[in-house]
Design an enzyme around this catalytic site. Structure first.
Site, PDB file in Angstrom:
ATOM      1  N   GLU A  81       4.324  -7.439 -10.990  1.00 49.24           N
ATOM      2  CA  GLU A  81       3.898  -6.084 -11.346  1.00 49.24           C
ATOM      3  C   GLU A  81       5.117  -5.177 -11.474  1.00 49.24           C
ATOM      4  O   GLU A  81       5.894  -5.075 -10.530  1.00 49.24           O
ATOM      5  CB  GLU A  81       3.029  -5.504 -10.222  1.00 49.24           C
ATOM      6  CG  GLU A  81       1.585  -5.861 -10.303  1.00 49.24           C
ATOM      7  CD  GLU A  81       0.731  -4.967  -9.398  1.00 49.24           C
ATOM      8  OE1 GLU A  81       1.112  -4.774  -8.233  1.00 49.24           O
ATOM      9  OE2 GLU A  81      -0.308  -4.487  -9.868  1.00 49.24           O
ATOM     10  N   CYS A  89      -3.608  -1.292 -11.096  1.00 51.25           N
ATOM     11  CA  CYS A  89      -3.609  -2.714 -10.692  1.00 51.25           C
ATOM     12  C   CYS A  89      -4.021  -3.590 -11.856  1.00 51.25           C
ATOM     13  O   CYS A  89      -3.513  -4.687 -12.031  1.00 51.25           O
ATOM     14  CB  CYS A  89      -4.515  -2.914  -9.490  1.00 51.25           C
ATOM     15  SG  CYS A  89      -6.082  -2.052  -9.637  1.00 51.25           S
ATOM     16  N   GLU A 130      -7.269  -6.286  -2.527  1.00 46.64           N
ATOM     17  CA  GLU A 130      -7.113  -6.084  -3.967  1.00 46.64           C
ATOM     18  C   GLU A 130      -5.638  -5.790  -4.198  1.00 46.64           C
ATOM     19  O   GLU A 130      -5.150  -4.733  -3.826  1.00 46.64           O
ATOM     20  CB  GLU A 130      -8.028  -4.927  -4.407  1.00 46.64           C
ATOM     21  CG  GLU A 130      -8.325  -4.966  -5.868  1.00 46.64           C
ATOM     22  CD  GLU A 130      -7.332  -4.178  -6.665  1.00 46.64           C
ATOM     23  OE1 GLU A 130      -6.285  -4.759  -7.038  1.00 46.64           O
ATOM     24  OE2 GLU A 130      -7.602  -2.995  -6.888  1.00 46.64           O
ATOM     25  N   LYS A 141      -7.179   5.248   5.857  1.00 45.20           N
ATOM     26  CA  LYS A 141      -5.764   5.615   5.864  1.00 45.20           C
ATOM     27  C   LYS A 141      -5.364   5.691   4.396  1.00 45.20           C
ATOM     28  O   LYS A 141      -5.101   4.686   3.751  1.00 45.20           O
ATOM     29  CB  LYS A 141      -4.940   4.539   6.594  1.00 45.20           C
ATOM     30  CG  LYS A 141      -3.659   5.046   7.230  1.00 45.20           C
ATOM     31  CD  LYS A 141      -2.702   5.781   6.307  1.00 45.20           C
ATOM     32  CE  LYS A 141      -1.807   4.841   5.521  1.00 45.20           C
ATOM     33  NZ  LYS A 141      -0.927   5.585   4.573  1.00 45.20           N
TER      34      LYS A 141
HETATM   35  P1  NAD Z   1       1.872  -0.460  -0.401  1.00 50.21           P
HETATM   36  O1  NAD Z   1       1.052  -1.673  -0.552  1.00 50.21           O
HETATM   37  O2  NAD Z   1       2.986  -0.519   0.583  1.00 50.21           O
HETATM   38  O3  NAD Z   1       0.939   0.784   0.024  1.00 50.21           O
HETATM   39  C1  NAD Z   1      -0.454   0.828  -0.178  1.00 50.21           C
HETATM   40  C2  NAD Z   1      -1.117   1.417   1.075  1.00 50.21           C
HETATM   41  O4  NAD Z   1      -0.803   0.592   2.212  1.00 50.21           O
HETATM   42  C3  NAD Z   1      -0.638   2.825   1.442  1.00 50.21           C
HETATM   43  O5  NAD Z   1      -1.716   3.565   1.990  1.00 50.21           O
HETATM   44  C4  NAD Z   1       0.376   2.558   2.536  1.00 50.21           C
HETATM   45  O6  NAD Z   1       0.559   3.642   3.421  1.00 50.21           O
HETATM   46  C5  NAD Z   1      -0.263   1.386   3.262  1.00 50.21           C
HETATM   47  N1  NAD Z   1       0.678   0.554   4.025  1.00 50.21           N
HETATM   48  C6  NAD Z   1       2.001   0.340   3.789  1.00 50.21           C
HETATM   49  N2  NAD Z   1       2.518  -0.488   4.712  1.00 50.21           N
HETATM   50  C7  NAD Z   1       1.511  -0.819   5.554  1.00 50.21           C
HETATM   51  C8  NAD Z   1       1.399  -1.678   6.689  1.00 50.21           C
HETATM   52  N3  NAD Z   1       2.457  -2.334   7.166  1.00 50.21           N
HETATM   53  N4  NAD Z   1       0.202  -1.809   7.286  1.00 50.21           N
HETATM   54  C9  NAD Z   1      -0.889  -1.167   6.807  1.00 50.21           C
HETATM   55  N5  NAD Z   1      -0.850  -0.335   5.747  1.00 50.21           N
HETATM   56  C10 NAD Z   1       0.328  -0.171   5.109  1.00 50.21           C
HETATM   57  O7  NAD Z   1       2.387  -0.060  -1.829  1.00 50.21           O
HETATM   58  P2  NAD Z   1       3.629   0.886  -2.236  1.00 50.21           P
HETATM   59  O8  NAD Z   1       4.865   0.595  -1.438  1.00 50.21           O
HETATM   60  O9  NAD Z   1       3.139   2.257  -2.183  1.00 50.21           O
HETATM   61  O10 NAD Z   1       3.887   0.361  -3.721  1.00 50.21           O
HETATM   62  C11 NAD Z   1       4.660  -0.819  -3.941  1.00 50.21           C
HETATM   63  C12 NAD Z   1       4.080  -1.689  -5.006  1.00 50.21           C
HETATM   64  O11 NAD Z   1       2.742  -2.063  -4.652  1.00 50.21           O
HETATM   65  C13 NAD Z   1       3.893  -1.056  -6.373  1.00 50.21           C
HETATM   66  O12 NAD Z   1       5.051  -1.057  -7.118  1.00 50.21           O
HETATM   67  C14 NAD Z   1       2.802  -1.899  -6.978  1.00 50.21           C
HETATM   68  O13 NAD Z   1       3.344  -3.057  -7.549  1.00 50.21           O
HETATM   69  C15 NAD Z   1       1.957  -2.250  -5.793  1.00 50.21           C
HETATM   70  N6  NAD Z   1       0.759  -1.378  -5.698  1.00 50.21           N
HETATM   71  C16 NAD Z   1      -0.395  -1.890  -6.148  1.00 50.21           C
HETATM   72  C17 NAD Z   1      -1.543  -1.104  -6.120  1.00 50.21           C
HETATM   73  C18 NAD Z   1      -2.853  -1.633  -6.615  1.00 50.21           C
HETATM   74  O14 NAD Z   1      -3.729  -0.856  -6.964  1.00 50.21           O
HETATM   75  N7  NAD Z   1      -3.048  -2.925  -6.616  1.00 50.21           N
HETATM   76  C19 NAD Z   1      -1.483   0.196  -5.632  1.00 50.21           C
HETATM   77  C20 NAD Z   1      -0.272   0.696  -5.134  1.00 50.21           C
HETATM   78  C21 NAD Z   1       0.836  -0.122  -5.186  1.00 50.21           C
END
Ligand code: NAD
Length: 485
Positions: free
Chosen positions: A387, A288, A254, A179
């Site tokens: 972050e 990250c 991660e 996903k």
């Molecule tokens: P997120 O964690 O919500 O999204 C990451 C992935 O998880 C996406 O594919 C999303 O569709 C999926 N996802 C979201 N809600 C889910 C759920 N309930 N169940 C399963 N999968 C789900 O991140 P975001 O909202 O896109 O970004 C928010 C913050 O997250 C950023 O500001 C940053 O601090 C952090 N982030 C970190 C990384 C990293 O590489 N560690 C990457 C993206 C975002």
């Protein structure tokens, strides 16, 4: 690769077929450099995840599971070669989808090809052990795949994180359901088509597009998967781990970091400072492992801040295609989040000491946030603890080694760190004392290093991806005890 005059409709990849192309409805994909919609994704949910998991199970129990490790490795090596054959198109697509400058997009596609090369060549070199147990018995600890693995991918490095996650899982013999992030996922879709061309059997790799709360949650909770790997925010990681716990399946998380870059007074500043700047400006700070805190020994604080000011002021931000120092933030929502976190820090007494410039002619609807150097934030403030996920470097002074280590460890995270000093004893003391999954001495690899085990301590998560260790995570041990007399 894309006709920019119209909106391109993408579909899921399920059982070797591209299905449900989102001609109408679905999820709009925006170009972060302009804010314009250029593609559309289907909005999958439970039904599509069910179909993808079923296809993965059939491939695992069928043609994919029947392949030898060497054959699996060859498929992945062919995929690596196909990625390189399509290099420039994939880099342009990655840059368009995420807004990252072309040089970063090219580096990402190079790394993605390397993941498949690395794991392809590792596939038949990963084996179990025998255990000296008892006379008349032979005990084998077989390394076996989990079965069907789920992969939830973020938007910051769509191709690289896809490569590192499914590369290790496929090499180990699992069948995958991915996903990807709704904000950026076009290169994983294209690369998975190339995987079919490389000879990957239908169903061994499936991609379901959709929103996190729908397709992501359905995948995390699915009873048909045997392992899940997640990269993203701590909040979502917690939700994914809870869902996986209901089904008693292992998880790799991660979850990002607040990585310190520590400059001691004997550091080689000519070497260190370009790296310090790049570690936060790379990918507009949406990494990250971004080096988002610089800890500077007080005796060199003013000198270093003056030099960092000069370097930040010289940076240019603009559209990904213009290949400047920094591209836009991924979305309006993330831009707003970065802006709010910085405003809160400024209201709390922090000061902006330097700001990059926005290039003339940068589209006004793009999501730009020129890199910023911030001084005077309290080490307890949100900007020091959490972050920001934007190109914002917060600077903090320290007196001595003990205080440097204390500050380095004074956040909930522990993903990466760098230590710049010529003192060999101090290098090793810091490496041991800093609570972090990776520690770099006199260098820094924000997100880099296919061959380097990567993952967090503390709230940065658990489990490891990248390197051989990343492949081990996608296997479990089956112990076979044979009594033969
Ligand atoms: P997120 O964690 O919500 O999204 C990451 C992935 O998880 C996406 O594919 C999303 O569709 C999926 N996802 C979201 N809600 C889910 C759920 N309930 N169940 C399963 N999968 C789900 O991140 P975001 O909202 O896109 O970004 C928010 C913050 O997250 C950023 O500001 C940053 O601090 C952090 N982030 C970190 C990384 C990293 O590489 N560690 C990457 C993206 C975002």
């Amino acid at each position: 690769m894309l006709d920019k005059t119209s909106i391109t409709a993408f579909g899921h990849l399920i059982n070797g077929e591209i299905v449900d192309r989102a001609d109408k409805g679905g999820i709009d994909v925006l170009d972060p450099s302009t804010g314009a919609v250029f593609a559309r994704l289907p909005r999958g949910g439970q039904a599509e995840v069910d179909r993808a998991v079923e296809a993965a199970r059939a491939a695992y129990e069928g043609p994919w599971g029947a392949m030898t490790a060497t054959e699996r490795g060859r498929v992945l090596m062919r995929l690596s070669a196909l990625i390189l054959d399509n290099f420039e198109d994939l880099a342009k697509l990655e840059s368009l989808d995420t807004g990252k400058p072309m040089k970063q997009a090219r580096a990402d596609i190079t790394a993605t090809a390397r993941y498949f090369e690395y794991y392809g060549s590792a596939a038949d070199k990963h084996h179990g052990e025998t255990i000296p147990y008892s006379k008349g018995m032979t005990v084998m600890a077989l390394r076996v795949p989990h079965g069907v693995t789920g992969h939830i991918i973020p938007w910051n490095y769509p191709s690289q994180i896809f490569g590192r996650s499914v590369g290790g899982a496929l090499a180990a013999g699992n069948a995958c359901v991915v996903k990807p992030a709704e904000d950026a996922c076009l290169t994983p879709l294209k690369i998975s088509e190339l995987a079919l061309e490389a000879g990957l059997p239908a169903g061994a790799l499936n991609i379901v597009c959709g929103l996190g709360m729908e397709a992501g949650a359905a995948l995390a909770a699915h009873v048909g998967i045997n392992h899940i790997s997640f990269t993203g925010s701590p909040q979502t990681g917690t939700a994914v781990a809870k869902a996986a716990a209901e089904n008693q399946i292992p998880v790799t998380l991660e979850l990002g970091g607040k990585s310190p870059q520590i400059l001691f007074e004997d550091a080689d500043l000519d070497e260190a400072l370009p790296v310090v700047v790049n570690a936060i400006v790379q990918n507009a700070g949406q990494t990250c492992a971004a080096g988002s805190r610089v800890l500077i020994q007080r005796s060199i604080y003013d000198k270093v801040m003056a030099e960092l000011t000069r370097r930040f002021s010289a940076l240019k931000t603009g559209p990904g295609a213009d290949d400047l120092d920094c591209g836009p933030i991924i979305s309006a929502k993330q831009l707003q989040r970065v802006t709010m976190l910085v405003e809160a820090a400024l209201a709390d007494g922090a000061k902006v000491v330097a700001r990059a410039t926005l290039a003339d002619g940068a589209p006004k609807d793009g999501f730009y946030y020129p890199p910023m150097l911030v001084d005077g934030a309290s080490p307890q403030s949100t900007i020091a603890q959490d972050e920001v996920f934007g190109p914002v470097l917060a600077a903090f002074p320290f007196e001595d080694e003990a205080e440097a280590i204390r500050l380095a460890n004074a956040t909930p995270y522990g993903l990466t760190a760098s230590v710049w000093t010529r003192d060999g004893g101090r290098q090793m003391r810091c490496a041991h004392a800093i609570e972090s999954g990776q520690v770099f001495i006199n260098n820094y690899g924000a997100g880099g290093g296919i061959e380097l085990p990567f993952g967090g301590m503390k709230r940065s998560g658990y489990g490891r991806e990248k390197a051989f260790e990343g492949m081990v995570s996608f296997t479990t041990i089956k112990t076979v005890v044979m009594k033969h007399g």
